[in-house]
Design a protein around this motif. Structure first.
Motif, mmCIF file in Angstrom:
data_model
loop_
_atom_site.group_PDB
_atom_site.id
_atom_site.type_symbol
_atom_site.label_atom_id
_atom_site.label_comp_id
_atom_site.label_asym_id
_atom_site.label_seq_id
_atom_site.Cartn_x
_atom_site.Cartn_y
_atom_site.Cartn_z
ATOM 1 N N ILE A 54 0.847 -1.217 0.000
ATOM 2 C CA ILE A 54 0.000 0.000 0.000
ATOM 3 C C ILE A 54 0.870 1.250 0.000
ATOM 4 N N VAL A 75 2.138 1.845 -3.455
ATOM 5 C CA VAL A 75 1.148 2.433 -4.353
ATOM 6 C C VAL A 75 1.026 3.927 -4.088
ATOM 7 N N TYR A 122 1.800 7.132 -6.519
ATOM 8 C CA TYR A 122 0.889 8.254 -6.809
ATOM 9 C C TYR A 122 1.601 9.595 -6.642
ATOM 10 N N VAL A 123 2.429 9.691 -5.608
ATOM 11 C CA VAL A 123 3.168 10.942 -5.402
ATOM 12 C C VAL A 123 4.100 11.199 -6.602
ATOM 13 N N PHE A 128 3.677 10.054 -9.618
ATOM 14 C CA PHE A 128 2.810 10.389 -10.756
ATOM 15 C C PHE A 128 2.478 11.872 -10.749
ATOM 16 N N TRP A 129 2.212 12.366 -9.554
ATOM 17 C CA TRP A 129 1.887 13.796 -9.426
ATOM 18 C C TRP A 129 3.107 14.647 -9.784
ATOM 19 N N LEU A 161 0.979 9.195 -17.349
ATOM 20 C CA LEU A 161 -0.097 8.268 -17.011
ATOM 21 C C LEU A 161 0.246 6.832 -17.415
ATOM 22 N N LEU A 181 0.405 3.662 -14.972
ATOM 23 C CA LEU A 181 -0.556 2.558 -15.059
ATOM 24 C C LEU A 181 0.162 1.213 -15.183
ATOM 25 N N LEU A 225 1.475 0.480 -11.808
ATOM 26 C CA LEU A 225 0.344 0.220 -10.920
ATOM 27 C C LEU A 225 -0.204 -1.189 -11.163
#
Lengths: 119, 694
Positions: B643, B646, B650-651, B653-654, B659, B663, B666
């Protein structure tokens, strides 16, 4: 007269509050944790709304993703609480672990969208 | 503005027509060459970059008669002696050192020459490439000239001759070495010079048949010569992409050097036609004053070789002026000089023919001799023949030497054609402008015009009348003259212009403008029109572009369907002017809150989190439920790590990932998380159900 009525209202409210507290103390700890988590998420959302009201909504997508992240996770937590609560006969056959797995999965998807929208 | 641009156009047309015609007059070397030489061959700190450059400068100065030896003598002689004494100098450097020494006459002792000579002789016998032969043999010839006592004679001259000759090709060109198949004309020049050196250095007479084949090689070389229309000829490389490509100038110069060297050693019994020599001379003169030192040297040195009396000496016919004014009674002057500008032997210049450039018709004049003026050294014609009027002509001159014996010594090239412009002031007569009544043709108003001085008239007319302009042009000799350009221009107040060509009828130029037929062309614009007349020709000295007055036109009202007058022309020069400034409009940046406020709210946002943790502590949360046995504990830890991973993804990705990458990663993490999550949660579920059932 008026004074008496107002004080009685206050006493009624107090009595209500007391009965609520005594009833709530019977709630299982797991649900209390979820309630605390919901409270944390909603108050964070509220602070962001206040900030937006103060300084304007310029990076609007950032504001939206911040607030929706909090509200979304709060809603998911509410769903989790409904499923985990043993009083709810509807979800009797559902294992709490399964409900937690759903919660985690939904959060993963929700935050992927949030991060994409954050800009 | 518009008249100015038309005037500019006329000037351009005249200039172009003159430039186009004024070809093929070649002037001999003059003082402008001398001043250019002083600039091109400027020594730095009293010396030149190399002995080759020094030689080129000294040779050019010598030919042009400039005395600059003393300026550079000391330093240049020093490096010459240095080069000659050094036993490791390559033949090329010895060659140029000896060439410089030949001009400066530095003090070099005979032993030095003897040492070099013996070294060079071994070089010659062992040489394989043309350049080695060229420099070694050239140096030996120079030693022979500078120190006659030194023995420079080649014992095996026939063998050396044969090995150089073996590099030749059947078309007269040479190869630089036997393993290089590319033949070049430039190399042919070098080879000829080297072979001439061999003939000169031979201890016994070289076989005449060998010299004979060399002569036929030279004649073959002349078969491949390049030619211009004006009689200029030159040598050029056939293959352009040779490794050592030489320009036509240096190629021709090399051939001429070889040719004159060969003519010198064979006492001049090679027959090169005089017009070929003259054509080569014209080629060198035709390039004017070259801009770089190498070209300048090639030009001057070749011209000097041509004038050295080994081949026919070219005589160049030049005219100080090719534009002659009939009105000013200019004399036709012709000069005949050698290419370097020295005076020619006694001769007569005949003007054989003269015909108008446009038509190749019969000659306008009878053949006549020009008089000779001893003081200026020029031949001249007192008065131009009567039959010569203004216009452009081709004059054909012929040079005849007084002493017929000298015809072998000099190359006059027979007849020379020169384009000559005869100009004059054209008389303008009977210029008048009139307004006529259309139906009967009777004259309403008539005014005289003085086009020479520029008087202005003022007229008025309506659409039922006509305007007539007429004048006559006569040349100084009384003939009618037809210039290139005769235009009448009417300009309305609103800058709308109409241009008409004035035609000739009989002796007279006449233009009749019938306004009835022109109303539509004039866009029904009534009002004042400026009248401008243009008469221009290259040979007309008084060409003009002149406003001759105004006409007030009364035209009918425009019908509805009439075309609108064109919008005024945009000034053609404005497109060269500055462009309008472009202002860029950017989005105004959004108002940002102050940084302090934002930081305060960052802290506030963290408060609920702290509250959450405190709440957890008060509830007495613990990790007692965490599995204790090894395998489920590992899965539990991996589940949390998954977790966290993941969230970290995301951090990222930001912050920076796109994308697609996100993905993909992910997907992998999700599969892992699903697996470990399933294992740990099902473990927990089974323990809790066991607990329940127990």
């Amino acid at each position: 007269m008026g004074k008496a009525s107002s004080s009685s209202t206050a006493q009624d409210a107090l009595a209500l509050f007391d009965s609520f507290r005594s009833a709530y103390s019977a709630t299982p700890t797991t649900l209390k944790i979820i309630d605390l988590y919901i409270g944390f998420a909603v108050s964070t959302a509220l602070i962001q709304v206040v900030y937006m009201a103060l300084v304007g909504s310029f990076p609007f997508n950032s504001f939206l993703s911040g607030v929706l992240s909090c509200v979304g996770t709060a809603v998911l937590a509410v769903c989790l609480r409904i499923q985990v609560n043993k009083e709810n006969k509807e979800f009797k056959d559902l294992a709490p672990e399964r409900a937690f797995a759903d919660f985690v999965l939904c959060n993963v998807v929700l935050h992927l969208v949030i991060m994409n929208f954050l800009g | 503005m518009a008249s100015g641009s038309l005037g500019g156009f006329l000037v351009l047309v005249l200039a172009v027509s003159i430039c186009h015609a004024a070809a093929s007059v070649f002037h001999p070397i003059s003082d402008s060459h001398r001043s250019a030489a002083a600039e091109l061959f400027a020594p730095v700190d009293g010396s030149f970059g190399s002995l080759e450059e020094a030689y080129e400068a000294l040779r050019s100065f010598e030919v042009l008669g400039i005395n600059k030896k003393s300026d550079i003598r000391t330093t240049t002689c020093q490096s010459v002696v240095e080069k000659l004494r050094s036993s490791s100098s390559a033949p090329k450097y010895l060659f140029y050192a000896l060439k410089v020494n030949g001009i400066l006459e530095c003090t070099v002792i005979n032993e030095v020459f003897e040492g070099i000579a013996s070294r060079l002789k071994t070089n010659v016998n062992g040489a394989s490439s043309l350049l080695e032969f060229y420099y070694s043999i050239g140096s030996l010839v120079l030693i022979k000239d500078q120190s006659p006592e030194v023995d420079v004679l080649l014992a095996d001259a026939g063998g050396v001759f044969h090995s150089i000759k073996s590099l030749s090709q059947s078309d007269g060109r040479w190869r630089f070495s036997s393993d290089n198949p590319e033949a070049s004309t430039y190399a042919a020049g070098l080879a000829l010079e080297a072979l001439s050196g061999v003939i000169e250095l031979a201890s016994s007479e070289v076989d005449q048949s060998k010299i004979g084949t060399l002569k036929s090689d030279i004649l073959k070389l002349f078969d491949s010569i390049e030619k211009y229309d004006d009689g200029t000829i030159y040598f050029d490389e056939k293959v352009v992409d040779l490794r050592e490509h030489q320009s036509p100038l240096s190629t021709t110069a090399s051939v001429i050097r070889g040719l004159t060297a060969f003519a010198t050693v064979t006492s001049g019994n090679i027959k090169i036609p005089g017009d070929k020599i003259l054509g080569l001379a014209k080629f060198f003169l035709g390039i004017g004053i070259p801009g770089n030192a190498k070209d300048f040297f090639n030009q001057i040195d070749s011209l000097a070789s041509l004038e050295s009396n080994k081949v026919p000496i070219p005589l160049v016919l030049s005219l100080p002026a090719t534009v002659l004014s009939l009105t000013k009674k200019d004399q036709l002057q012709v000069k005949v000089n050698t290419v370097l500008g020295s005076s020619a032997p006694p001769l007569t210049v005949k003007l054989v023919k003269a015909f108008s450039s446009g038509s190749k018709a019969a000659s306008k004049i009878a053949s006549q001799e020009l008089k000779f003026d001893k003081e200026s050294g020029s031949h001249f014609l007192d008065v131009l023949p009567e039959s010569i009027d203004v216009g452009s002509y081709t004059f054909v001159f012929e040079v005849v030497l007084h002493d017929s014996e000298e015809e072998n010594v000099y190359a006059t090239g027979g007849s020379t054609q020169v384009q000559i412009f005869i100009t004059g002031v054209i008389k303008i007569e009977n210029a008048e402008i009139a307004v006529l009544d259309s139906d009967i043709g009777s004259i309403e108003t008539q005014k005289k015009l003085d086009l020479a001085r520029g008087s202005t008239v003022s007229l008025s007319a309506n659409h039922l009348q006509k305007l007539r302009l007429s004048f006559q042009l006569t040349t100084p000799s009384g003939h009618a003259f037809k210039p290139h350009q005769v235009f009448l221009k009417l300009t309305h107040e609103t800058k709308v212009e109409h241009i008409f060509v004035v035609g000739i009828s009989g002796q007279k130029f006449e233009k009749i403008l019938d306004f009835l037929g022109l109303v539509e062309k004039f866009y029904y614009l009534s009002g004042s029109y400026d009248i401008q007349l243009t008469v221009g020709d290259a040979v007309m000295e008084n060409s003009f572009l002149r406003a001759i007055g105004q006409i007030d036109l009364d035209l009918p009202e425009a019908p509805e369907k009439a075309s609108r007058p064109p919008s005024p022309a945009v000034d053609p020069y404005s497109k060269y002017g500055p462009k309008a400034e472009i202002t860029h409009i950017f989005r105004v940046p959004e108002k940002r809150p102050s940084q302090e406020l934002s930081l305060v709210f960052l802290g506030l946002v963290l408060l609920p989190l702290i509250g959450f943790f405190i709440g957890l502590l008060r509830l007495g949360v613990n990790l007692k439920n965490f599995p204790t046995s090894a395998v489920p504990a590992t899965f539990g830890i991996l589940f949390h790590v998954g977790i966290a991973a993941v969230l970290l993804l995301y951090v990222l990705f930001w912050l920076k990932l796109d994308l697609f990458t996100t993905l993909k990663t992910l997907g992998l993490l999700g599969a892992f998380l699903l697996f470990v999550g399933h294992r740990i949660l099902s473990h927990l579920a089974s323990t809790s159900s066991k607990l329940k059932s127990a």
